[in-house]
Design an enzyme around this catalytic site. Structure first.
Site, PDB file in Angstrom:
ATOM      1  N   LYS A 156     -10.275   1.646  14.651  1.00  0.00           N
ATOM      2  CA  LYS A 156      -8.808   2.420  14.951  1.00  0.00           C
ATOM      3  C   LYS A 156      -8.694   2.051  16.303  1.00  0.00           C
ATOM      4  CE  LYS A 156      -6.841   2.582  11.141  1.00  0.00           C
ATOM      5  NZ  LYS A 156      -5.851   1.384  10.430  1.00  0.00           N
ATOM      6  N   SER A 209      -4.375   6.500  14.276  1.00  0.00           N
ATOM      7  CA  SER A 209      -4.411   7.793  12.993  1.00  0.00           C
ATOM      8  C   SER A 209      -4.942   8.585  13.981  1.00  0.00           C
ATOM      9  CB  SER A 209      -6.346   7.650  12.328  1.00  0.00           C
ATOM     10  OG  SER A 209      -6.459   9.090  11.861  1.00  0.00           O
ATOM     11  N   TYR A 243     -14.689   3.460  10.879  1.00  0.00           N
ATOM     12  CA  TYR A 243     -13.160   3.743  11.286  1.00  0.00           C
ATOM     13  C   TYR A 243     -12.943   4.221  12.053  1.00  0.00           C
ATOM     14  CZ  TYR A 243      -8.383   4.943   9.256  1.00  0.00           C
ATOM     15  OH  TYR A 243      -7.289   5.258   8.875  1.00  0.00           O
ATOM     16  N   ASN A 267     -10.768  10.082  -2.066  1.00  0.00           N
ATOM     17  CA  ASN A 267     -11.294  11.402  -0.859  1.00  0.00           C
ATOM     18  C   ASN A 267     -10.450  12.301  -0.312  1.00  0.00           C
ATOM     19  OD1 ASN A 267     -13.741   9.036  -0.922  1.00  0.00           O
ATOM     20  ND2 ASN A 267     -12.321   8.004   0.042  1.00  0.00           N
ATOM     21  N   LEU A 303      -7.043  15.178  -0.397  1.00  0.00           N
ATOM     22  CA  LEU A 303      -7.731  16.399  -0.413  1.00  0.00           C
ATOM     23  C   LEU A 303      -5.888  16.672  -1.656  1.00  0.00           C
ATOM     24  CD1 LEU A 303      -7.684  19.511  -1.010  1.00  0.00           C
ATOM     25  CD2 LEU A 303      -6.027  19.479   0.920  1.00  0.00           C
ATOM     26  N   GLY A 328       0.833  -1.139  -0.209  1.00  0.00           N
ATOM     27  CA  GLY A 328       0.464   0.093  -0.089  1.00  0.00           C
ATOM     28  C   GLY A 328       1.214   1.151   0.042  1.00  0.00           C
TER      29      GLY A 328
HETATM   30  P1  NAD Z   1      -3.365   1.477   1.175  1.00  0.00           P
HETATM   31  O1  NAD Z   1      -4.775   0.923   1.051  1.00  0.00           O
HETATM   32  O2  NAD Z   1      -3.066   1.861   0.550  1.00  0.00           O
HETATM   33  O3  NAD Z   1      -2.389   0.743   2.152  1.00  0.00           O
HETATM   34  C1  NAD Z   1      -3.577  -1.001   3.010  1.00  0.00           C
HETATM   35  C2  NAD Z   1      -2.764  -2.135   2.228  1.00  0.00           C
HETATM   36  O4  NAD Z   1      -3.713  -3.166   2.788  1.00  0.00           O
HETATM   37  C3  NAD Z   1      -3.584  -2.519   1.135  1.00  0.00           C
HETATM   38  O5  NAD Z   1      -2.535  -2.690   0.099  1.00  0.00           O
HETATM   39  C4  NAD Z   1      -3.960  -3.157   0.964  1.00  0.00           C
HETATM   40  O6  NAD Z   1      -4.311  -3.897   0.328  1.00  0.00           O
HETATM   41  C5  NAD Z   1      -4.078  -4.092   1.980  1.00  0.00           C
HETATM   42  N1  NAD Z   1      -5.058  -4.566   3.072  1.00  0.00           N
HETATM   43  C6  NAD Z   1      -6.426  -4.648   3.498  1.00  0.00           C
HETATM   44  N2  NAD Z   1      -7.000  -4.666   4.055  1.00  0.00           N
HETATM   45  C7  NAD Z   1      -6.420  -6.432   4.060  1.00  0.00           C
HETATM   46  C8  NAD Z   1      -6.529  -7.312   4.659  1.00  0.00           C
HETATM   47  N3  NAD Z   1      -7.566  -8.465   4.814  1.00  0.00           N
HETATM   48  N4  NAD Z   1      -5.472  -8.627   4.124  1.00  0.00           N
HETATM   49  C9  NAD Z   1      -4.058  -8.150   3.964  1.00  0.00           C
HETATM   50  N5  NAD Z   1      -4.034  -6.628   3.503  1.00  0.00           N
HETATM   51  C10 NAD Z   1      -5.003  -5.986   3.617  1.00  0.00           C
HETATM   52  O7  NAD Z   1      -3.768   2.610   2.894  1.00  0.00           O
HETATM   53  P2  NAD Z   1      -2.755   3.554   3.315  1.00  0.00           P
HETATM   54  O8  NAD Z   1      -2.614   4.724   3.403  1.00  0.00           O
HETATM   55  O9  NAD Z   1      -1.241   2.865   3.179  1.00  0.00           O
HETATM   56  O10 NAD Z   1      -2.997   3.244   4.666  1.00  0.00           O
HETATM   57  C11 NAD Z   1      -1.956   2.319   5.710  1.00  0.00           C
HETATM   58  C12 NAD Z   1      -2.140   1.972   7.045  1.00  0.00           C
HETATM   59  O11 NAD Z   1      -2.122   3.488   7.459  1.00  0.00           O
HETATM   60  C13 NAD Z   1      -3.557   2.411   7.108  1.00  0.00           C
HETATM   61  O12 NAD Z   1      -4.204   0.634   8.302  1.00  0.00           O
HETATM   62  C14 NAD Z   1      -5.139   3.257   7.122  1.00  0.00           C
HETATM   63  O13 NAD Z   1      -6.128   2.582   8.107  1.00  0.00           O
HETATM   64  C15 NAD Z   1      -3.507   4.267   8.880  1.00  0.00           C
HETATM   65  N6  NAD Z   1      -3.658   5.426   8.680  1.00  0.00           N
HETATM   66  C16 NAD Z   1      -3.430   6.107   7.148  1.00  0.00           C
HETATM   67  C17 NAD Z   1      -3.726   7.215   6.675  1.00  0.00           C
HETATM   68  C18 NAD Z   1      -3.826   8.150   5.603  1.00  0.00           C
HETATM   69  O14 NAD Z   1      -4.253   8.826   5.378  1.00  0.00           O
HETATM   70  N7  NAD Z   1      -2.969   7.126   4.642  1.00  0.00           N
HETATM   71  C19 NAD Z   1      -3.952   8.008   7.864  1.00  0.00           C
HETATM   72  C20 NAD Z   1      -3.696   7.393   8.630  1.00  0.00           C
HETATM   73  C21 NAD Z   1      -3.810   5.940   9.168  1.00  0.00           C
HETATM   74  N1  UFG Z   2     -11.113  18.431   1.289  1.00  0.00           N
HETATM   75  C1  UFG Z   2     -11.427  19.925   0.615  1.00  0.00           C
HETATM   76  N2  UFG Z   2     -12.060  18.581  -0.664  1.00  0.00           N
HETATM   77  C2  UFG Z   2     -11.446  17.459  -0.575  1.00  0.00           C
HETATM   78  C3  UFG Z   2     -10.848  16.785  -0.183  1.00  0.00           C
HETATM   79  C4  UFG Z   2     -10.700  17.435   1.181  1.00  0.00           C
HETATM   80  O1  UFG Z   2     -12.234  20.743   1.071  1.00  0.00           O
HETATM   81  O2  UFG Z   2     -12.263  17.119  -2.634  1.00  0.00           O
HETATM   82  C5  UFG Z   2     -10.720  19.135   2.632  1.00  0.00           C
HETATM   83  C6  UFG Z   2     -11.433  18.586   4.040  1.00  0.00           C
HETATM   84  O3  UFG Z   2     -12.526  19.093   4.041  1.00  0.00           O
HETATM   85  C7  UFG Z   2     -10.301  18.346   4.959  1.00  0.00           C
HETATM   86  C8  UFG Z   2      -9.110  18.236   5.088  1.00  0.00           C
HETATM   87  O4  UFG Z   2      -9.137  18.860   2.489  1.00  0.00           O
HETATM   88  O5  UFG Z   2     -10.570  20.401   5.813  1.00  0.00           O
HETATM   89  C9  UFG Z   2      -8.003  17.687   4.176  1.00  0.00           C
HETATM   90  O6  UFG Z   2      -8.807  16.253   4.131  1.00  0.00           O
HETATM   91  P1  UFG Z   2      -8.134  14.368   3.832  1.00  0.00           P
HETATM   92  O7  UFG Z   2      -9.629  14.318   3.363  1.00  0.00           O
HETATM   93  O8  UFG Z   2      -7.324  14.658   2.686  1.00  0.00           O
HETATM   94  O9  UFG Z   2      -8.294  14.275   5.006  1.00  0.00           O
HETATM   95  P2  UFG Z   2      -8.908  14.132   6.722  1.00  0.00           P
HETATM   96  O10 UFG Z   2      -7.975  15.175   8.104  1.00  0.00           O
HETATM   97  O11 UFG Z   2     -10.300  14.212   6.490  1.00  0.00           O
HETATM   98  O12 UFG Z   2      -8.504  12.758   7.287  1.00  0.00           O
HETATM   99  C10 UFG Z   2      -7.706  11.701   6.376  1.00  0.00           C
HETATM  100  C11 UFG Z   2      -7.829  10.455   6.697  1.00  0.00           C
HETATM  101  C12 UFG Z   2      -8.046   9.782   7.745  1.00  0.00           C
HETATM  102  C13 UFG Z   2      -7.552  10.071   8.904  1.00  0.00           C
HETATM  103  C14 UFG Z   2      -6.676  11.680   9.101  1.00  0.00           C
HETATM  104  C15 UFG Z   2      -6.186  11.595   9.819  1.00  0.00           C
HETATM  105  O13 UFG Z   2      -8.451  10.147   5.169  1.00  0.00           O
HETATM  106  O14 UFG Z   2      -8.739   8.744   7.170  1.00  0.00           O
HETATM  107  O15 UFG Z   2      -6.551  12.160   7.867  1.00  0.00           O
HETATM  108  O16 UFG Z   2      -4.451  10.856  10.397  1.00  0.00           O
HETATM  109  F1  UFG Z   2      -7.861   9.802   9.367  1.00  0.00           F
END
Ligand code: NAD
Ligand code: UFG
Length: 338
Positions: A152, A124, A148, A197, A199, A10
């Site tokens: 966590k 997160s 979600y 989803n 930004l 990922g």
């Molecule tokens: P991502 O979707 O790119 O990576 C997650 C990976 O997990 C994917 O490759 C997916 O195929 C794999 N996966 C999902 N379910 C699985 C399962 N049951 N068995 C095996 N593999 C599985 O997401 P990411 O952005 O790299 O996020 C990694 C972790 O960090 C996640 O747990 C996410 O909740 C957490 N996180 C991400 C963000 C963010 O903004 N990207 C913020 C806070 C926390």
């Molecule tokens: N935003 C827009 N337009 C868009 C997308 C986002 O204006 O099309 C705004 C949002 O309203 C927010 C900011 O950009 O003010 C950031 O939004 P993101 O969706 O990029 O991020 P969030 O802070 O909402 O959430 C992210 C992850 C969550 C995680 C959180 C904290 O999606 O899973 O960061 O780590 F929990």
């Protein structure tokens, strides 16, 4: 160490793989490819010059996990695997509890069976819910506002109970703020399926002409320009934070520790748009739109504990985040046309 990365193909897992290899570790990716592509493995090899094994499997399959840990003499696990779309978690909560909570239970059971009791978990900033004060430190009360986030929190509580029950466990819970950007090579980055989803990938696709305009969700927040403020952290800095956290839990007394991984600096949506335009010489058409349900006005970290206890601070600025996101988007475009 030999380290198993669940979710290793990922977005964040792949960047952590490169950082671990640079630090001298061996990594194995374990991923069901639900949200990633096996081709990431070839890109990791190109970046690191090291072949990274991939086990295609699901964390809910204990036998597959035990097999992978035995085959690769695994000593520690970094657990990224999970589903992360907030809106989808509201529509399909059972899918999230099954994948994230049951999946993690299956993983820790398999780890215990194999005598592997060192783990870093991807949590997160969402676990802080509506901020009661800023910046958010690790002692801020936790409260989830969607399924979600609840997965966590439940996992954090499960891991705390496990660490309390058996003094051999060493667990780091890392609370990420908003990871953005991509590896300098442009070979790995964030490439969500469908309409993003988040930004930064949305901005990149508008810049590339794949989407028409950005909707700025909310312009009447109590922030300097009325748009939402977040703590964006370069994914390469985030990756280095994992290496530091793993080192720390291996060296310190066993138990569970929690660290924020953020910069401590908040930027608004319009700050992000302007920085992306300036750094990359592109235009990002946008329109002001209503607030998005569940969003908070401002969310940024106190990164003090990680600085003091891990010796880690984020090094890369907003310009680097914007430049690397755009570089990755252009690599994707070349790949798709070439
Ligand atoms: P991502 O979707 O790119 O990576 C997650 C990976 O997990 C994917 O490759 C997916 O195929 C794999 N996966 C999902 N379910 C699985 C399962 N049951 N068995 C095996 N593999 C599985 O997401 P990411 O952005 O790299 O996020 C990694 C972790 O960090 C996640 O747990 C996410 O909740 C957490 N996180 C991400 C963000 C963010 O903004 N990207 C913020 C806070 C926390
Ligand atoms: N935003 C827009 N337009 C868009 C997308 C986002 O204006 O099309 C705004 C949002 O309203 C927010 C900011 O950009 O003010 C950031 O939004 P993101 O969706 O990029 O991020 P969030 O802070 O909402 O959430 C992210 C992850 C969550 C995680 C959180 C904290 O999606 O899973 O960061 O780590 F929990």
């Amino acid at each position: 160490m030999n380290i198993l990365l669940t979710g290793g193909t990922g977005y964040i897992g792949s960047h952590v793989a490169t950082a671990l290899i640079s630090a001298g570790h061996q990594v194995v990716c374990f991923d069901n490819l639900a949200n990633s592509d096996a081709a990431v493995i070839d890109r990791l090899a190109a970046i690191t010059g090291t072949a990274v094994p991939l086990v295609v499997g699901d964390i809910r399959d204990g036998d597959a996990l035990r097999g992978a840990m035995a085959d690769h003499d695994v000593e520690a696990v970094i657990h990224f695997a999970g589903l992360k779309a907030v809106g989808e978690s509201v529509a399909e909560p059972m899918k999230y509890y099954d994948n994230n909570v049951r999946g993690t239970l299956s993983l820790v059971q398999a780890m215990a069976d194999c005598g592997v009791k060192t783990m870093v978990f991807s949590s997160s900033a969402t676990v802080y819910g509506q901020p009661q004060y800023l910046p958010l430190d690790e002692n801020h009360p936790t409260a989830a506002t969607n399924p979600y986030g609840r997965t966590k929190l439940m996992i954090e509580e499960m891991l705390a109970d496990i660490a309390a029950s058996d003094p051999e466990w060493r667990i780091a819970t890392l609370r990420y703020f908003n990871p953005v950007g991509a590896h300098d090579s442009g070979l790995i980055g964030e490439n969500p399926n469908g309409i993003p989803n988040n930004l930064m990938p949305f901005i990149s696709r508008v810049a590339a002409g794949r989407l028409n305009e950005l909707s700025v969700f909310g312009s009447d927040y109590d922030t300097p320009d009325g748009t939402g403020v977040r703590d964006y952290i370069h994914v390469v800095d985030l990756a280095d934070g994992h290496v530091a956290a793993l080192d720390a839990i291996v060296q310190a007394a066993p138990g569970l520790s929690t660290w924020n991984l953020g910069t401590g600096q908040g930027y608004s949506v319009l700050d992000m748009v302007r920085a992306f335009e300036r750094v990359n010489g592109v235009r990002i058409p946008y329109r002001l739109a209503p607030r998005r349900d569940g969003d908070v006005a401002s969310c940024y970290a106190s990164p003090e504990r990680a600085a003091q206890e891990l010796g880690w601070t984020a090094q890369r600025d907003l310009d680097a985040m914007c430049a690397s996101s755009w570089s990755f988007e252009r690599t994707l475009a070349m790949r798709n046309t070439g």
